[in-house]
Design an enzyme around this catalytic site. Sequence first.
Site, PDB file in Angstrom:
ATOM      1  CG  ASN A  14      -2.185  -0.815   0.973  1.00  0.00           C
ATOM      2  OD1 ASN A  14      -3.035  -0.435   0.173  1.00  0.00           O
ATOM      3  ND2 ASN A  14      -2.289  -1.967   1.629  1.00  0.00           N
ATOM      4  CG  HIS A 109     -10.070  -3.174   8.352  1.00  0.00           C
ATOM      5  ND1 HIS A 109      -9.216  -3.765   9.265  1.00  0.00           N
ATOM      6  CD2 HIS A 109     -11.133  -4.008   8.241  1.00  0.00           C
ATOM      7  CE1 HIS A 109      -9.749  -4.895   9.691  1.00  0.00           C
ATOM      8  NE2 HIS A 109     -10.911  -5.067   9.091  1.00  0.00           N
TER       9      HIS A 109
HETATM   10  C1  GAR Z   1      -3.128  -4.726   4.002  1.00  0.00           C
HETATM   11  O1  GAR Z   1      -3.992  -5.741   3.539  1.00  0.00           O
HETATM   12  C2  GAR Z   1      -3.863  -3.816   4.969  1.00  0.00           C
HETATM   13  O2  GAR Z   1      -5.201  -3.612   4.628  1.00  0.00           O
HETATM   14  C3  GAR Z   1      -3.745  -4.603   6.244  1.00  0.00           C
HETATM   15  O3  GAR Z   1      -2.439  -5.105   6.233  1.00  0.00           O
HETATM   16  C4  GAR Z   1      -2.023  -5.308   4.882  1.00  0.00           C
HETATM   17  C5  GAR Z   1      -0.708  -4.611   4.692  1.00  0.00           C
HETATM   18  O4  GAR Z   1      -0.165  -4.905   3.436  1.00  0.00           O
HETATM   19  N1  GAR Z   1      -4.013  -3.787   7.385  1.00  0.00           N
HETATM   20  C6  GAR Z   1      -4.619  -4.223   8.476  1.00  0.00           C
HETATM   21  O5  GAR Z   1      -5.016  -5.366   8.600  1.00  0.00           O
HETATM   22  C7  GAR Z   1      -4.770  -3.186   9.566  1.00  0.00           C
HETATM   23  N2  GAR Z   1      -5.681  -3.665  10.565  1.00  0.00           N
HETATM   24  P1  GAR Z   1       1.002  -4.015   2.831  1.00  0.00           P
HETATM   25  O6  GAR Z   1       2.075  -3.941   3.916  1.00  0.00           O
HETATM   26  O7  GAR Z   1       1.472  -4.798   1.648  1.00  0.00           O
HETATM   27  O8  GAR Z   1       0.450  -2.682   2.489  1.00  0.00           O
END
Ligand code: GAR
Length: 217
Positions: A14, A109
């Site tokens: 992200n 989320h």
């Molecule tokens: C993502 O899916 C985000 O939505 C989630 O962690 C992942 C991070 O991926 N966040 C949560 O669950 C927060 N409660 P990334 O490090 O590749 O962006």
Amino acid sequence: MIRIGILISGSGSNLQSIINAVRMGTIAGEIVKVISNDEKAYGLTRAAEAGISTEVVKHGDYAGRAAFEEKLLSVLQEAAVELVVLAGFMRVLGAGFLAAFPDRVINIHPALLPSFPGTHGQAQAFTYGVKLAGCTVHFVDEQVDHGPIIMQAAVPVLADDDADRLAARILRCEHKIFPLALALYCAGRLRIEKRKVSILGVDETLLEDQCLISCPV
Ligand code: GAR
């Protein structure tokens, strides 16, 4: 240009989507600091490769949440951050932290809130057997995964999915709506009234008849 600080804990995909949108000029902001609570987070490499200043603030190094958050705040304030973005940051932020950035902390989320808050939202949704899953960008308040919703995207759950395949489909949507929501914030186009966030200057006429059906029969 809004000065953005991004908090991460992991892969940072992200974060990458936000870096790309800033580069493209879609987000009228500048990422001035990336902080991770895990020194092994790959997102730190992504930030460094993009020339962004990084810092590791490990929660385990502090006596408690208050001390950890105080350190986060001092790093963010030193960088004169105006907007805090939680991009896969796996710690809950308390009232003290949020008071320093009122309505200026935004989270993504991986579920359609208010369903499936907390950790592993995608797996929770998969196990529950929902037909549409998705993701939510929202302002952060004092309750976990609860603040005013800015944007959501839905994806179908397919018959041969497993939790990982579904999570990957949701993540692709995250990469679309997170930069979009931040672009709107930085353009001053979000208004919060109680729980409701309105987006200024959108033409919603086409939305009225939109419908995503989980099975196209
Ligand atoms: C993502 O899916 C985000 O939505 C989630 O962690 C992942 C991070 O991926 N966040 C949560 O669950 C927060 N409660 P990334 O490090 O590749 O962006």
